[in-house]
Design a protein around this motif. Structure first.
Motif, short mmCIF file in Angstrom:
data_model
loop_
_atom_site.label_atom_id
_atom_site.label_comp_id
_atom_site.label_asym_id
_atom_site.label_seq_id
_atom_site.Cartn_x
_atom_site.Cartn_y
_atom_site.Cartn_z
N GLY A 215 0.83 -1.20 0.00
CA GLY A 215 0.00 0.00 0.00
C GLY A 215 0.86 1.24 0.00
O GLY A 215 1.90 1.28 0.66
N VAL A 221 -3.54 0.12 -3.36
CA VAL A 221 -3.11 -1.19 -2.90
C VAL A 221 -2.87 -2.05 -4.14
O VAL A 221 -3.73 -2.13 -5.02
N TRP A 237 -6.10 -1.82 -6.34
CA TRP A 237 -7.28 -1.21 -5.73
C TRP A 237 -6.95 0.27 -5.41
O TRP A 237 -5.80 0.60 -5.11
N TYR A 240 -7.65 3.66 -0.64
CA TYR A 240 -7.37 3.07 0.67
C TYR A 240 -6.15 3.76 1.29
O TYR A 240 -5.07 3.17 1.37
N ALA A 243 -3.66 2.25 4.31
CA ALA A 243 -4.20 0.90 4.39
C ALA A 243 -3.26 -0.04 5.14
O ALA A 243 -2.03 0.06 5.03
N GLN A 244 -3.84 -0.97 5.88
CA GLN A 244 -3.13 -2.07 6.50
C GLN A 244 -3.58 -3.35 5.81
O GLN A 244 -4.78 -3.53 5.55
N LEU A 245 -2.63 -4.26 5.53
CA LEU A 245 -2.90 -5.41 4.68
C LEU A 245 -2.53 -6.71 5.37
O LEU A 245 -1.59 -6.75 6.17
N ILE A 274 -8.07 -5.92 3.65
CA ILE A 274 -7.64 -4.52 3.55
C ILE A 274 -8.38 -3.73 4.62
O ILE A 274 -9.62 -3.62 4.60
N TYR A 275 -7.62 -3.19 5.56
CA TYR A 275 -8.21 -2.36 6.62
C TYR A 275 -7.94 -0.89 6.29
O TYR A 275 -6.79 -0.48 6.17
N ARG A 292 -15.03 -8.72 -4.05
CA ARG A 292 -15.07 -8.45 -2.62
C ARG A 292 -16.07 -9.40 -1.96
O ARG A 292 -17.23 -9.48 -2.35
#
Length: 330
Positions: A215, A221, A237, A240, A243-245, A274-275, A292
């Motif tokens: 990210g 991402v 993507w 985001y 983003a944390q993955l 994906i957060y 998704r």
């Protein structure tokens, strides 16, 4: 730059090792793959230690497990036939320009699609360049075996501090000469992707060691295929930021209508979590090309952790990769 290995749950320091004199930025464990998707190449376990000045130390898994097991048995008066041999490491300086900054790394070995003779392909991300790919060779003389250094020095320092705190007379102790730090080896950079406006913040690896995801600071991402050298981006993507993955795997029964199906045979499916902390959303995507699968509202104060198989248990066979969402406020 001190690297400590502790016993859980007691918290006793088993090994204290200093390999560099700068703060540590990242510590990652690369374990054996959870899926046989990377050909027949041997996958060695490694501990990756990235420092703030873009120095990477790779600790060989066999030497680490042997040293920890031996020291633990000695501390608990368990008979052990092995003597600690020290950690075996490789140390690389990956910073080629003064403006370069490496923020995260992953490694993978040769694979069935593109067989090569190198020991590791190292994918480093950050800024200037945003992606750089290096090749490290295990037979290049870069292996360094460090002297075993347990926690006695650290313990004596704590005891000395406690005595001075309670007013006890401090005893002069002879200063121990510190061992010289290992020197960094040269490493070959095979390619890089440069974009002055972009900075990649993180990169994670799936359980098969074949896919990666990163990210950047612009909210993108990207999914990487690590089976090629250099890796190729196969999906993207957008939207985001920060983003944390994390990757994870699920097992499901195969289609009962499939021909020649074995009883209880299951398929393993891989997903990318994906957060997006700015929106407080956790999204689940099927990889490589799936849609998704789910979206959850989890709040803005969480941490997504990318897990792997258990370090040091390579004889247990293939497992399942998990990930964890930790709420920082609870």
């Amino acid at each position: 730059g001190d690297l400590l290995f502790l016993s859980v749950p007691s918290g006793d320091v088993l090994i204290e090792q200093k390999t560099h004199d700068q703060p540590i930025l990242q510590i990652k464990a690369r374990t054996v793959p959870t899926l046989p998707l990377v050909g027949t190449g041997e996958q060695d376990e490694e501990l990756l230690v990235l420092f703030e000045d873009s120095v990477l130390v790779i600790v060989e898994g066999d030497s680490l497990i042997t040293s920890i097991r031996t020291e633990y048995m000695k501390r608990n008066n368990i008979r052990c036939s092995q003597e600690p041999t020290g950690l075996t490491i490789r140390k690389y300086q990956m910073k080629h320009t003064s403006s370069a900054r490496i923020l995260d790394v992953i490694t993978t070995t040769s694979n069935g699609i593109r067989e090569t003779s190198f020991g590791n392909m190292i994918v480093a991300v950050g800024k200037n360049p945003m992606i750089a790919v290096y090749l490290s060779y295990k037979d290049s003389g870069s292996l360094i075996t460090l002297a075993s250094n347990v926690a006695s020095k650290l313990t004596s320092s704590i005891v000395s501090f406690a005595k001075s705190w309670w007013g006890a007379p401090a005893q002069d102790q002879p200063e121990e000469a510190e061992a010289p730090l290992p020197k960094s080896s040269k490493i070959s950079r095979v390619t890089q992707l440069e974009d002055p406006s972009r900075k990649i913040l993180c990169i994670v690896q799936d359980g098969s060691l074949r896919l990666g995801a990163f990210g950047d600071a612009l909210g993108r991402v990207c999914l990487l295929d690590l089976a090629y050298s250099p890796p190729i981006v196969i999906r993207m993507w957008k939207g985001y930021r920060d983003a944390q993955l994390a990757f994870f795997q699920c097992t499901q029964p195969k289609n009962p209508r499939a021909k020649k199906q074995k009883q209880n045979e299951q398929s393993v499916y891989q997903y990318l979590a994906i957060y997006a902390p700015r929106r407080g959303l956790l999204e689940i995507w099927k990889v490589r090309n799936g849609s998704r699968q789910a979206v959850f509202s989890v709040g803005e104060d969480s941490l997504l952790v990318n897990d792997s198989s258990c370090f040091g248990l390579d004889s247990m066979g293939y497992g399942t990769q998990n990930c964890y969402l930790i709420n920082k406020s609870t």
